[in-house]
Structures are given as C-alpha cells and as structure tokens.
Motif scaffolding. Structure first.
Motif, PDB file in Angstrom:
ATOM      1  N   PRO A  31       0.800  -1.186   0.126  1.00 57.76           N
ATOM      2  CA  PRO A  31       0.031   0.029  -0.165  1.00 57.76           C
ATOM      3  C   PRO A  31       0.775   1.359  -0.016  1.00 57.76           C
ATOM      4  N   ASN A  32       1.999   1.148   0.638  1.00 61.62           N
ATOM      5  CA  ASN A  32       3.005   2.397   0.543  1.00 61.62           C
ATOM      6  C   ASN A  32       3.774   2.584  -0.716  1.00 61.62           C
ATOM      7  N   VAL A  33       4.099   1.364  -1.405  1.00 63.52           N
ATOM      8  CA  VAL A  33       4.700   1.550  -2.413  1.00 63.52           C
ATOM      9  C   VAL A  33       4.054   1.780  -3.824  1.00 63.52           C
ATOM     10  N   ALA A  34       2.591   1.221  -3.738  1.00 65.28           N
ATOM     11  CA  ALA A  34       1.896   1.517  -4.840  1.00 65.28           C
ATOM     12  C   ALA A  34       1.105   2.794  -4.712  1.00 65.28           C
ATOM     13  N   VAL A  35       1.744   4.030  -4.756  1.00 62.40           N
ATOM     14  CA  VAL A  35       1.119   5.316  -4.530  1.00 62.40           C
ATOM     15  C   VAL A  35       1.297   6.163  -5.916  1.00 62.40           C
ATOM     16  N   PRO A  36       0.374   7.014  -6.000  1.00 65.89           N
ATOM     17  CA  PRO A  36       0.560   7.705  -7.285  1.00 65.89           C
ATOM     18  C   PRO A  36       1.778   8.389  -7.369  1.00 65.89           C
ATOM     19  N   GLY A  37       2.421   8.875  -6.211  1.00 70.26           N
ATOM     20  CA  GLY A  37       3.792   9.913  -6.154  1.00 70.26           C
ATOM     21  C   GLY A  37       5.122   8.885  -6.463  1.00 70.26           C
ATOM     22  N   MET A  38       4.912   7.510  -6.673  1.00 75.53           N
ATOM     23  CA  MET A  38       5.994   6.696  -6.802  1.00 75.53           C
ATOM     24  C   MET A  38       6.578   6.894  -8.164  1.00 75.53           C
ATOM     25  N   ALA A  39       5.880   7.187  -8.988  1.00 78.03           N
ATOM     26  CA  ALA A  39       6.673   7.684 -10.323  1.00 78.03           C
ATOM     27  C   ALA A  39       7.607   8.761 -10.497  1.00 78.03           C
ATOM     28  N   ALA A  40       7.093   9.809  -9.369  1.00 78.52           N
ATOM     29  CA  ALA A  40       8.475  10.781  -9.157  1.00 78.52           C
ATOM     30  C   ALA A  40       9.472  10.339  -8.526  1.00 78.52           C
ATOM     31  N   ALA A  68      10.787   2.818 -19.840  1.00 77.97           N
ATOM     32  CA  ALA A  68      10.055   3.267 -18.838  1.00 77.97           C
ATOM     33  C   ALA A  68      10.724   4.304 -18.040  1.00 77.97           C
ATOM     34  N   ALA A  69      11.881   3.956 -17.553  1.00 78.71           N
ATOM     35  CA  ALA A  69      12.435   4.995 -16.614  1.00 78.71           C
ATOM     36  C   ALA A  69      12.921   6.300 -17.271  1.00 78.71           C
ATOM     37  N   ILE A  70      13.376   6.398 -18.663  1.00 72.00           N
ATOM     38  CA  ILE A  70      13.228   7.533 -19.326  1.00 72.00           C
ATOM     39  C   ILE A  70      11.914   8.180 -19.455  1.00 72.00           C
ATOM     40  N   ALA A  71      10.994   7.689 -19.683  1.00 73.82           N
ATOM     41  CA  ALA A  71       9.715   8.263 -19.666  1.00 73.82           C
ATOM     42  C   ALA A  71       9.188   8.673 -18.538  1.00 73.82           C
ATOM     43  N   LEU A  72       9.681   8.160 -17.462  1.00 74.24           N
ATOM     44  CA  LEU A  72       9.102   8.606 -15.964  1.00 74.24           C
ATOM     45  C   LEU A  72       9.941   9.973 -15.883  1.00 74.24           C
ATOM     46  N   VAL A  73      11.358  10.034 -16.159  1.00 73.92           N
ATOM     47  CA  VAL A  73      12.137  11.073 -15.976  1.00 73.92           C
ATOM     48  C   VAL A  73      11.595  12.344 -16.938  1.00 73.92           C
ATOM     49  N   THR A  74      11.301  11.980 -17.904  1.00 74.79           N
ATOM     50  CA  THR A  74      11.067  13.358 -19.055  1.00 74.79           C
ATOM     51  C   THR A  74       9.753  13.703 -18.579  1.00 74.79           C
ATOM     52  N   ALA A  75       8.907  12.711 -18.066  1.00 73.26           N
ATOM     53  CA  ALA A  75       7.403  13.147 -17.629  1.00 73.26           C
ATOM     54  C   ALA A  75       7.451  14.102 -16.325  1.00 73.26           C
ATOM     55  N   VAL A 117      10.337  16.220 -15.652  1.00 71.97           N
ATOM     56  CA  VAL A 117      11.526  16.666 -15.742  1.00 71.97           C
ATOM     57  C   VAL A 117      11.502  18.225 -14.965  1.00 71.97           C
ATOM     58  N   GLU A 118      10.310  18.462 -14.706  1.00 78.61           N
ATOM     59  CA  GLU A 118      10.520  19.796 -14.133  1.00 78.61           C
ATOM     60  C   GLU A 118      10.876  19.462 -12.678  1.00 78.61           C
ATOM     61  N   LEU A 119      10.945  18.158 -12.073  1.00 80.71           N
ATOM     62  CA  LEU A 119      11.388  17.926 -10.878  1.00 80.71           C
ATOM     63  C   LEU A 119      13.140  18.114 -10.659  1.00 80.71           C
ATOM     64  N   PHE A 120      13.768  17.871 -12.154  1.00 80.46           N
ATOM     65  CA  PHE A 120      15.141  18.122 -12.230  1.00 80.46           C
ATOM     66  C   PHE A 120      15.627  19.466 -12.679  1.00 80.46           C
ATOM     67  N   SER A 121      14.892  20.095 -13.649  1.00 87.25           N
ATOM     68  CA  SER A 121      15.316  21.436 -14.030  1.00 87.25           C
ATOM     69  C   SER A 121      14.809  22.481 -13.237  1.00 87.25           C
ATOM     70  N   GLY A 122      13.565  22.444 -12.545  1.00 80.55           N
ATOM     71  CA  GLY A 122      13.129  23.510 -12.037  1.00 80.55           C
ATOM     72  C   GLY A 122      12.598  24.647 -12.882  1.00 80.55           C
ATOM     73  N   ALA A 123      12.386  24.387 -13.990  1.00 84.03           N
ATOM     74  CA  ALA A 123      12.114  25.125 -15.263  1.00 84.03           C
ATOM     75  C   ALA A 123      10.814  25.342 -15.802  1.00 84.03           C
ATOM     76  N   LEU A 157      13.149  22.510 -24.544  1.00 87.36           N
ATOM     77  CA  LEU A 157      14.553  22.768 -25.046  1.00 87.36           C
ATOM     78  C   LEU A 157      15.566  21.667 -24.269  1.00 87.36           C
ATOM     79  N   LEU A 158      15.588  21.748 -23.110  1.00 90.37           N
ATOM     80  CA  LEU A 158      16.643  20.737 -22.412  1.00 90.37           C
ATOM     81  C   LEU A 158      16.401  19.320 -22.937  1.00 90.37           C
ATOM     82  N   VAL A 159      15.223  18.738 -23.125  1.00 90.61           N
ATOM     83  CA  VAL A 159      14.925  17.254 -23.280  1.00 90.61           C
ATOM     84  C   VAL A 159      15.445  17.207 -24.673  1.00 90.61           C
ATOM     85  N   SER A 160      14.942  18.059 -25.566  1.00 88.33           N
ATOM     86  CA  SER A 160      15.244  17.905 -27.059  1.00 88.33           C
ATOM     87  C   SER A 160      16.595  17.926 -27.395  1.00 88.33           C
ATOM     88  N   LEU A 161      17.625  18.370 -26.444  1.00 85.65           N
ATOM     89  CA  LEU A 161      19.032  18.239 -26.623  1.00 85.65           C
ATOM     90  C   LEU A 161      19.645  17.167 -27.014  1.00 85.65           C
TER      91      LEU A 161
END
Length: 495
Positions: free
Chosen positions: A202-211, A426-433, A435-441, A448-452
């Motif tokens: 129950p604590n692993v299968a939560v919506p925030g686990m993708a982040a 799947a991991a790359i999809a999670l990170v790009t989805a 991405v604002e967590l990592f770039s803060g932009a 632009l950053l992902v397209s590079l």
C-alpha cells in the motif's frame, strides 16, 4: 668507390600511453560510486522523494537498483567480447552499427560534460551554504566554482591511481557520515520504534511513486562508466563486470537503507510533513537530534567534498572519452597526448576545464543562480543523455548476440537485455514526464533541455553518414578492436 656503411636508424621512443594494469575493482568502484555523489543525493534529493512519494520512497531506490542490475547482466556479458576502451559507443557500434555508435559517442560527450559542468554550480552553492551554516558569512559562488575547476584539472592531470586514492578517501568520508546518522537512529530506536512500512504494497503503490522512481534513477547516474577504464584496469574482463555489479548493488542497497533510516528518525506519520516544511534541512536536523550538532557541521563540510569527488570522477571519464574519440579521428589529435610521467590525457583535461570555465563564467555573467539554473539546467540533458546511452547499450547487447556465434546463456543475451530495454525505456519516460523536478524550469525551457538529447544523437548520425562518404578510412576504423584481442572480440562492427 665503396660507400661506407650507414649506421642503423636510432629507434624513436614510443609515445607514452595510459598507465595500464593500474586500477583494481575497488578503484573503479570508487570512481563510479563517487560520480553518483551519495551524500549529496541523499541530503539534497531524497527529501524531495519522500515529500512526493511518501514513506514508500526507499522501495523506489531498490526498484531502480534492480532495473540497472538487469541492465548490467547483458552489459557485463558483452564486455567479455568487446576489447575497445571507448565505453558505451563501442558496444553500441557492435550491436547497432557505426552511425548509431557515432551518435552515442556525441551523446556521451553531452552527458558526461553536462553532469560535470553543471555540478560546478552545486560546488559554489554548497560552499555558500556551508560557510553560512558554520561561520555565518556569505561568500560569492563564482570564485569557489572557478577554484574547483583548477583543483579538478590538477587532480585529473595527475596519475589515475592518485585520483583513485583521493576518491577512496572522499567516498569513505561521505558514506561514513551517513552511516553515522543511520547508526544513531537505529541505536535510539527512531522516533516511534523501527517499522518496515516503507516496503509494504500500500505504501509503494502510490501515485507519487513515479516521481520517486525518476529521482531514484537519476541517483545512479555515472554507474555505467566502468567500461571507460578498460585500458587502465587490471584484468579488465574480470574487473569491469565486478566493479559494475558492486557499484549498482551498493548504490541501490545503500540509498534504500539510508532513506529508510531517515524515515524512522522522524516516524512514518511525521516524515512527509517534515520534508515538506524543510526539505534541505531534513538530514541535518536528523543527525543533530540523533548524533549531535558537531555531526551536522561535519555533514556540511562533507557535502562539499562529496561534490568534489563527483566532479573528479566525471572529469576523468570525460577525458578518456575524449582520448578515445581523438584516436578514432573525430577530434583533433593534439587532445590525445598523454603526459609522459603521469600517463594522463592531460590536454584533454585542459580542454575540458576550459569548456567548463566558459560555461560557468557565462552563467555568472548572465546573473544566473548557481543551483537552480547552472546546476539544474546543465545537468538535466546530461542525465537524460546518459540514460539514453544505457537504453541504446541494452538494445545493442540484444542485437550483438543475435549476430554472432557464442556460448553465453539465453538469460544473459536475450531475457536480461529485453527486460533492460523495457525497464530503461519506462525510466526515461518517467524522468522526462517529471523533468520539472530536475530542471526547476518552465515548459519552454524543459522542452529545449530534453530536445538536446535526440538532437545530439541525430547530429552524430549525420556525422557518420558524412564520414562514410568523405572520409571512408575514418569511418571504417571507428570503434575497431585493438590488436591482441580474442577472436570473439574481433567480430566485425555492423555497417
């Protein structure tokens, strides 16, 4: 008239090469784990993972570690068949062809340069925080970052075994302070007793686990660089696989353990609110409570040394990629010169330092923040680029073993590579989805950053096609095996 005999020509001394047979499994593991900067990742990123994913965050680090272990199965199996010292691009060339290999080579340069140069912003920011916390003074970040550039250049200029010793000391120090925190929490029994709620479904299968998973995969960045040190490793056919598995297993278990202990420090019912209220201070408050204020002060200092260790590890990796691409004929030959005494690619290191100085100074002149802009904006495409390299390498393993005769098992050559492709995709999809967590932009900057990443890869494809037409000899020898390799390692690269 007789002609006097001519003396035989004086043999010219061979050009110096890298210091071969130097690095042990432990040395390479130090390089790889140091690049991940465990203390910085834990104190700086893990609180965000807890805030977003709740108390199930430790399981996210385990899942990321399992995924990368599956990738390492195929990668290390192929390492027994590839004798080239160019890292991932040599593997990708074997499996997917020279155009993909050249695209991967440019992607590696983007990835490793992005991960290192951005961290100079973190060095400046972390030093500011440390000076303020310990001495109550505010210092400018730019002089610290520039001093860091000089220090890292010097450490990279010295021999590789010297760098390994430095990293060994720094890594023991940063992991030691985290274990000190964990020990204090365990001995005291935590805030309300030790529980294992973090690993229940129950604590692993939560919506925030993708982040959380996105944060977790980012925390392993650099673990794949073991193959870069092939030429300097002792018995590389054994050393490289061992170092790879040691690094990924250590990081996965260590991250999960430390995050779990911090949750116990606050209690499962209070840790999320504590992380939300003060993410940056979560670890410092915990170590102050369970160990003492002196330990929090020491942690501030060791975060700076953790950043320095990460910078050195990435700097050495970039220099060896640059050396390989110089030998391939893709970069100017002068960058391939080896120092006669230290046996280091010292001109490649000087060039990389110059590039870093230009980028750091450019951000400073633009009035950018060292953390939210220099670090996050430059690191983000670097991180995604290295994850894309892992995905390409996993696909290359699958294709390579379908093309050659071999005695490797189905698990290593089919099942694990297929699973790695799916999981890394799947991991790359999670990170790009996320991405604002990592770039803060904002959205435009994130696009632009992902397209590079795909843009640089496509540029490499175009370069390969141009070389095939205009410089076929350079194209033909790209990622070729060195002399003296076994027949298995001499399988021709794909067209």
């Amino acid at each position: 008239m007789s002609v006097p005999p001519q003396p035989p020509p004086t043999p010219q001394p061979a050009a110096p090469g890298l210091r071969t047979g130097t690095l042990t499994t432990a040395d390479i593991s130090f390089f790889v784990v140091s690049a991940a900067a465990p203390l910085t990742v834990m104190a700086g990123v893990a609180p965000i993972a807890i805030m977003l994913g709740g108390i199930g965050a430790p399981a996210g680090y385990l899942l990321a570690g399992i995924t990368l272990t599956v990738f390492a199965v195929g990668f290390t199996t192929m390492s027994r068949h590839v004798g080239h010292g160019g890292g991932f691009y040599a593997y990708i060339t074997r499996g997917l062809g020279r155009p993909a290999g050249m695209g991967a080579a440019l992607l590696a340069m983007l990835g490793y340069n992005g991960m290192e140069i951005g961290v100079y912003g973190l060095l400046g920011s972390a030093s500011q925080d440390t000076a303020l916390a310990l001495f109550g003074v505010e210092i400018p970040w730019l002089p610290v970052s520039l001093a860091g550039l000089v220090l890292i250049w010097y450490l990279g200029y010295r021999s590789i075994d010297f760098g390994a010793k430095v990293l060994g000391v720094l890594l023991v120090a940063e992991t030691g302070i985290l274990l000190l925190l964990a020990g204090g929490v365990l001995l005291d029994g935590g805030a309300s007793g030790l529980t294992f709620d973090s690993f229940t479904p129950p604590n692993v299968a939560v919506p925030g686990m993708a982040a959380v998973l996105a944060c977790a995969f980012a925390a392993f960045t650099g673990f794949e660089s073991t193959a870069i040190y092939r030429r300097e490793a002792r018995d590389p056919r054994r050393t490289i696989p061992r170092a790879t598995f040691i690094a990924v297993a250590f990081l996965g278990l260590f991250y999960a353990f430390i995050v779990w202990t911090v949750i116990q420090a606050y209690g499962s019912d209070k840790v999320v609110q504590a992380a939300t209220d003060d993410a940056g201070g979560l670890f410092f408050a915990a170590i102050t409570t369970y160990v003492g204020a002196w330990a929090a002060d020491l942690m501030h200092v060791l975060i700076v040394s953790s950043v320095i260790a990460s910078l050195l590890a990435f700097h050495n990796a970039i220099n060896r990629y640059t050396l390989s691409l110089t030998e391939e004929g893709l970069l100017p030959p002068v960058l391939g010169r080896i120092h006669p005494r230290h046996r280091s690619p010292y001109l490649a290191g000087a060039a990389q330092t110059a590039v870093g100085a230009v980028v750091v100074a450019g951000f400073a002149l633009a009035g950018a923040d060292p953390y939210t802009q220099l670090l996050l904006w430059v690191n983000t495409p670097g991180m995604i680029g290295l994850m894309a390299l892992q995905l390409l390498a996993a696909a290359a393993v699958l294709c390579y073993f379908r093309r050659i005769r071999h005695r490797e098992g189905v698990w290593r050559t089919v099942v694990a590579p297929v699973a790695a492709v799916l999981l890394l995709g799947a991991a790359i999809a999670l990170v790009t989805a996320n991405v604002e967590l990592f770039s803060g932009a904002g959205t435009a900057t994130n696009i632009l950053l992902v397209s590079l990443v795909p843009a640089v890869f496509v540029l490499g494809l175009a370069l390969a096609l141009r070389l095939r037409r205009t410089r076929p000899e350079v194209y033909a020898r790209f990622a070729a095996e060195p002399d003296g390799e076994t027949p298995a390692a001499r399988e021709p690269a794909a067209l």
